[in-house]
Motif scaffolding. Structure first.
Motif, PDB file in Angstrom:
ATOM      1  N   ASN A  71       0.974  -0.701  -5.078  1.00  0.00           N
ATOM      2  CA  ASN A  71       2.078  -0.871  -6.020  1.00  0.00           C
ATOM      3  C   ASN A  71       2.613  -2.286  -5.920  1.00  0.00           C
ATOM      4  OD1 ASN A  71       1.876   1.839  -6.662  1.00  0.00           O
ATOM      5  ND2 ASN A  71       3.441   2.450  -5.221  1.00  0.00           N
ATOM      6  N   ASN A 102      -5.775   9.513  -2.961  1.00  0.00           N
ATOM      7  CA  ASN A 102      -4.580   9.295  -3.780  1.00  0.00           C
ATOM      8  C   ASN A 102      -3.872   7.984  -3.454  1.00  0.00           C
ATOM      9  OD1 ASN A 102      -4.862  11.767  -5.132  1.00  0.00           O
ATOM     10  ND2 ASN A 102      -3.967  12.836  -3.383  1.00  0.00           N
ATOM     11  N   HIS A 103      -4.539   7.112  -2.711  1.00  0.00           N
ATOM     12  CA  HIS A 103      -3.944   5.825  -2.337  1.00  0.00           C
ATOM     13  C   HIS A 103      -3.708   4.966  -3.574  1.00  0.00           C
ATOM     14  CE1 HIS A 103      -4.188   1.546  -1.237  1.00  0.00           C
ATOM     15  NE2 HIS A 103      -3.364   1.938  -0.287  1.00  0.00           N
ATOM     16  N   THR A 104      -2.610   4.232  -3.567  1.00  0.00           N
ATOM     17  CA  THR A 104      -2.349   3.252  -4.628  1.00  0.00           C
ATOM     18  C   THR A 104      -1.829   1.968  -3.999  1.00  0.00           C
ATOM     19  OG1 THR A 104      -0.070   3.977  -4.979  1.00  0.00           O
ATOM     20  CG2 THR A 104      -1.750   4.982  -6.386  1.00  0.00           C
ATOM     21  N   ASN A 140      -2.432   0.619 -13.972  1.00  0.00           N
ATOM     22  CA  ASN A 140      -1.334   0.960 -14.866  1.00  0.00           C
ATOM     23  C   ASN A 140      -0.266  -0.111 -14.739  1.00  0.00           C
ATOM     24  OD1 ASN A 140       0.324   2.419 -16.584  1.00  0.00           O
ATOM     25  ND2 ASN A 140       1.249   3.566 -14.915  1.00  0.00           N
ATOM     26  N   ASN A 184       0.417  -0.719 -10.837  1.00  0.00           N
ATOM     27  CA  ASN A 184      -0.071   0.325  -9.935  1.00  0.00           C
ATOM     28  C   ASN A 184      -1.579   0.418 -10.057  1.00  0.00           C
ATOM     29  OD1 ASN A 184       2.506   1.323  -8.952  1.00  0.00           O
ATOM     30  ND2 ASN A 184       2.806   2.021 -11.033  1.00  0.00           N
ATOM     31  N   VAL A 185      -2.266   0.288  -8.924  1.00  0.00           N
ATOM     32  CA  VAL A 185      -3.721   0.367  -8.897  1.00  0.00           C
ATOM     33  C   VAL A 185      -4.071   1.580  -8.056  1.00  0.00           C
ATOM     34  CG1 VAL A 185      -5.865  -0.837  -8.349  1.00  0.00           C
ATOM     35  CG2 VAL A 185      -3.825  -2.154  -8.990  1.00  0.00           C
ATOM     36  N   GLY A 186      -4.768   2.542  -8.658  1.00  0.00           N
ATOM     37  CA  GLY A 186      -5.080   3.785  -7.967  1.00  0.00           C
ATOM     38  C   GLY A 186      -6.519   3.903  -7.539  1.00  0.00           C
ATOM     39  N   ASP A 187      -6.748   4.793  -6.536  1.00  0.00           N
ATOM     40  CA  ASP A 187      -8.071   5.183  -6.088  1.00  0.00           C
ATOM     41  C   ASP A 187      -8.864   4.009  -5.542  1.00  0.00           C
ATOM     42  OD1 ASP A 187     -10.991   6.790  -7.470  1.00  0.00           O
ATOM     43  OD2 ASP A 187     -10.026   7.034  -5.539  1.00  0.00           O
ATOM     44  N   ASN A 226       0.848  -1.189   0.000  1.00  0.00           N
ATOM     45  CA  ASN A 226       0.000   0.000   0.000  1.00  0.00           C
ATOM     46  C   ASN A 226       0.881   1.235   0.000  1.00  0.00           C
ATOM     47  OD1 ASN A 226      -2.777  -1.102   0.376  1.00  0.00           O
ATOM     48  ND2 ASN A 226      -1.864  -1.974   2.222  1.00  0.00           N
ATOM     49  N   GLN A 227       0.460   2.260  -0.737  1.00  0.00           N
ATOM     50  CA  GLN A 227       1.200   3.520  -0.796  1.00  0.00           C
ATOM     51  C   GLN A 227       0.228   4.673  -0.588  1.00  0.00           C
ATOM     52  OE1 GLN A 227       4.627   3.575  -1.268  1.00  0.00           O
ATOM     53  NE2 GLN A 227       4.442   1.365  -1.154  1.00  0.00           N
ATOM     54  N   LYS A 267      -7.776   2.738 -13.930  1.00  0.00           N
ATOM     55  CA  LYS A 267      -7.111   2.899 -12.638  1.00  0.00           C
ATOM     56  C   LYS A 267      -5.964   1.910 -12.460  1.00  0.00           C
ATOM     57  CE  LYS A 267      -9.671   6.164 -10.958  1.00  0.00           C
ATOM     58  NZ  LYS A 267      -9.120   7.447 -10.547  1.00  0.00           N
TER      59      LYS A 267
END
Length: 137
Positions: free
Chosen positions: A52, A48-50, A129, A69-72, A42-43, A127
């Motif tokens: 990675n 804005n959490h992703t 990448n 990378n998976v966002g939101d 988790n980042q 979402k």
């Protein structure tokens, strides 16, 4: 008759718990033996959490800098991160020697499917990448 029903229910619950306890160990074992290991974390937090992940695709580590990378989305638990790592490893192990873009697309599909099927979280493809070097999907 009630004692038999209670015993059967208790035995069934015990078997379920043992199976659940062994499943993560088996999944981790599969990840550890793969030449395509993935590590996810988790980042950040909030909107804005992703999540990675990084690992390997293709044979002989030709592309060894693959990132996912998976966002939101929500912060994932340790078990969820492990499940995602195993899903990515399974795709990487089963797609060796396919064109890079196909391998990356398959990693994307596995990521989206794992979120929906295992975590009950819908993630739109925009979402997610996934890149290997300068090649991204």
């Amino acid at each position: 008759m009630r004692k038999l029903a209670r015993f059967t229910a208790t035995a069934g619950l015990a078997v379920s718990l043992v199976g659940a306890a062994l499943a993560p160990a088996a999944a981790q074992q599969q990840t550890a033996s793969s030449p395509h290991s993935y590590t996810c974390s988790n980042q950040g937090g909030g909107p804005n959490h992703t999540v990675n992940c990084s690992g390997l695709i293709t044979v002989n580590n030709v592309l060894n800098g693959t990132t996912v990378n998976v966002g939101d989305i929500n912060v994932l638990s340790g078990t969820q991160l492990d499940d995602l790592e195993v899903a990515l490893v399974n795709v990487a192990d089963n797609n060796v020697n396919l064109p890079v873009t196909v391998q990356l697309a398959n990693l994307e599909a596995a990521t989206i499917s794992t979120y929906l099927t295992n975590f009950g979280i819908t993630v739109l493809p925009v979402k997610v990448n996934i890149c290997a070097g300068s090649i991204c999907v």
